[in-house]
Write an enzyme that holds these catalytic residues in place. Structure first.
Site, PDB file in Angstrom:
ATOM      1  N   ASP A  58     -28.996  22.752 -18.272  1.00  0.00           N
ATOM      2  CA  ASP A  58     -29.525  23.023 -19.608  1.00  0.00           C
ATOM      3  C   ASP A  58     -30.071  21.693 -20.140  1.00  0.00           C
ATOM      4  O   ASP A  58     -29.312  20.798 -20.506  1.00  0.00           O
ATOM      5  CB  ASP A  58     -28.405  23.582 -20.492  1.00  0.00           C
ATOM      6  CG  ASP A  58     -28.831  23.696 -21.955  1.00  0.00           C
ATOM      7  OD1 ASP A  58     -29.987  23.348 -22.285  1.00  0.00           O
ATOM      8  OD2 ASP A  58     -27.992  24.131 -22.775  1.00  0.00           O
ATOM      9  N   LYS A 105     -37.240  20.834 -30.012  1.00  0.00           N
ATOM     10  CA  LYS A 105     -36.374  19.650 -29.986  1.00  0.00           C
ATOM     11  C   LYS A 105     -37.106  18.437 -29.421  1.00  0.00           C
ATOM     12  O   LYS A 105     -36.541  17.361 -29.294  1.00  0.00           O
ATOM     13  CB  LYS A 105     -35.126  19.927 -29.149  1.00  0.00           C
ATOM     14  CG  LYS A 105     -34.183  20.942 -29.783  1.00  0.00           C
ATOM     15  CD  LYS A 105     -32.927  21.094 -28.955  1.00  0.00           C
ATOM     16  CE  LYS A 105     -32.132  22.332 -29.304  1.00  0.00           C
ATOM     17  NZ  LYS A 105     -31.410  22.225 -30.570  1.00  0.00           N
TER      18      LYS A 105
HETATM   19  N1  PMP Z   1     -28.292  24.086 -25.306  1.00  0.00           N
HETATM   20  C1  PMP Z   1     -28.083  22.920 -25.941  1.00  0.00           C
HETATM   21  C2  PMP Z   1     -27.375  21.811 -25.222  1.00  0.00           C
HETATM   22  C3  PMP Z   1     -28.544  22.764 -27.243  1.00  0.00           C
HETATM   23  O1  PMP Z   1     -28.350  21.605 -27.891  1.00  0.00           O
HETATM   24  C4  PMP Z   1     -29.215  23.835 -27.888  1.00  0.00           C
HETATM   25  C5  PMP Z   1     -29.709  23.723 -29.315  1.00  0.00           C
HETATM   26  N2  PMP Z   1     -28.780  23.187 -30.220  1.00  0.00           N
HETATM   27  C6  PMP Z   1     -29.417  25.016 -27.182  1.00  0.00           C
HETATM   28  C7  PMP Z   1     -28.932  25.103 -25.885  1.00  0.00           C
HETATM   29  C8  PMP Z   1     -30.138  26.177 -27.770  1.00  0.00           C
HETATM   30  O2  PMP Z   1     -31.471  25.854 -27.993  1.00  0.00           O
HETATM   31  P1  PMP Z   1     -32.426  26.825 -28.829  1.00  0.00           P
HETATM   32  O3  PMP Z   1     -31.715  27.108 -30.110  1.00  0.00           O
HETATM   33  O4  PMP Z   1     -33.680  26.023 -29.016  1.00  0.00           O
HETATM   34  O5  PMP Z   1     -32.644  28.040 -28.007  1.00  0.00           O
END
Ligand code: PMP
Length: 399
Positions: free
Chosen positions: A194, A220
């Site tokens: 991830d 992000k």
């Molecule tokens: N995995 C991690 C490590 C994250 O930091 C995040 C977002 N905080 C997510 C998954 C989920 O990402 P998104 O909300 O953009 O789908």
């Protein structure tokens, strides 16, 4: 660094200059990205892939050029391995559903880690409900390093897949993905990283790491909301069934039988976010224009500077002291609820995140309900760290 590229950073909050330290949740957008969105809507907008007309072809070219831009950015072997999704969460759900259909049977095992975001836990639990798979969890030490010996012991002949965050959104730990992945492969298991918190901060090369899947979100990494990526090795994606049905993902439909499109379109049902993909490409151009090693060095410098300053504050505890750590600092101050801390800092113009950070199992492991978190991006400065640390001291004196 490059602050004037980000108009929002010039604004005030409650009459105070904004200090934005919530970058792990989402980053601000440079003009280049917002301009790319506006330019496409003003000049090129048309639905992609279907049209013979000029605009449709131009929009299609931008969308497919963006796919190639993403491929180069993470060094994938071919664009067929780049699937556009809504973001990390959808990418993870896609793999859980589709890999689950193709490869997992009742009793098969999937390994996660204790520091996963809910997005990399809940889809696997939903699959457990449907298929009876077994989930195993890699533990960590008190500094936030995964326990590699315990990891090795989790493998069994039924282990099929390992899914681990490249960087923890809470602890900042940079997990040794190449090593974890090699261990998984030596046990005949596949590996998903991830990359939601790694791809925005330093160079990630899927072939060098050896991963089978990588997931990340545009928002992000200075890109727009609503677009993200699933990288998957062709050999696996070929064997995985579609995740959703609809337009774009078919070759031929009749009421008797439908055949599916080739990769990556098989996984992209419906009108894709072609404006988002093009703006994501603009974000990648922006990042590479500055250079990822420059961004990373700057953020690590802020991380060390802030950590040193914060540790001077009596009663302040930082969660996550891994040697390999990225630009995130989660903490609590004794006697102050994290929510009060966040609210008081907000009144001083400082945006941080508080709560469980979508990682409740990790909160349990750390023995707390929640934490405050400051996270850095390329545009943050030492002066902002000073303002933040002074504010923490001020809040502590109030309690
Ligand atoms: N995995 C991690 C490590 C994250 O930091 C995040 C977002 N905080 C997510 C998954 C989920 O990402 P998104 O909300 O953009 O789908």
């Amino acid at each position: 660094m490059h602050r004037s590229d980000f108009p929002i950073l010039a604004r005030e909050v409650y009459g105070k200059p904004l200090v934005y330290l919530d970058n792990a949740a989402t980053t601000q957008k440079p003009r280049a990205v917002v301009d790319a969105i506006a330019a496409e809507y003003y000049n090129t907008n048309a639905n992609v892939h279907r049209g013979v007309h000029f605009l449709s072809q131009q929009a299609t070219e931008l969308h497919e050029a963006a796919r190639e831009r993403v491929r180069r950015f993470i060094h994938a072997a071919e664009t067929a391995e780049i699937v556009f999704t809504r973001g990390t969460t959808e990418s993870l759900n896609l793999v859980a559903y589709s890999y689950g259909e193709a490869f997992l049977k009742s009793g098969d095992e999937v390994i996660l880690s204790v520091m996963e975001h809910h997005s990399n836990i809940v889809p696997w639990q939903m699959l457990r409900e449907r298929k009876g798979i077994v989930l195993r969890v890699i533990p960590m030490d008190d500094d936030g390093n995964l326990d590699l010996e315990a990891y090795e012991r989790l493998f069994s002949p039924r282990t099929r897949l390992v899914c681990v965050a490249h960087v923890s959104n809470v602890l900042g730990t940079v997990n040794p993905i190449a090593r974890l992945c090699a261990i998984a492969h030596s046990h005949g298991a596949h590996f998903l990283a991830d990359g939601a918190q790694s791809v925005p901060h330093f160079a990630v090369d899927v072939q060098a790491l050896g991963v089978d899947f990588l997931t990340f979100s545009g928002h992000k990494m200075y890109g727009p909301t609503g677009i993200g990526v699933l990288y998957g090795r062709r050999e696996l994606l070929e064997k995985m069934p579609p995740y959703q049905g609809g337009g774009e993902m078919i070759k031929r439909v009749s009421f008797e039988k439908t055949t599916y499109e080739d990769l990556p379109y098989k996984f992209e049902a419906g009108t894709p976010d072609y404006v988002g993909s093009n703006a994501l490409a603009a974000a990648i151009d922006y990042i590479e224009g500055i250079r990822r090693d420059v961004i990373s060095a700057h953020e690590r410098e802020l991380l060390h500077y802030a950590t040193e300053q914060m540790l001077q504050i009596p009663g302040l505890h930082i969660y996550g002291r891994a040697a390999e750590k990225d630009a995130v600092i989660s903490f609590n101050i004794e006697g102050i609820h994290h929510l009060d801390l966040g609210t008081l800092l907000d009144r001083l113009g400082i945006a941080i995140r508080t709560g469980h950070h979508c990682a409740q199992p990790l909160m349990d492991r750390c023995g707390t309900e929640g934490m405050a978190r400051a996270s850095f991006a390329l545009y943050n400065t030492r002066e902002e760290v000073d303002t933040f640390v002074e504010a923490l001291q001020r809040v502590r004196r109030m309690f």
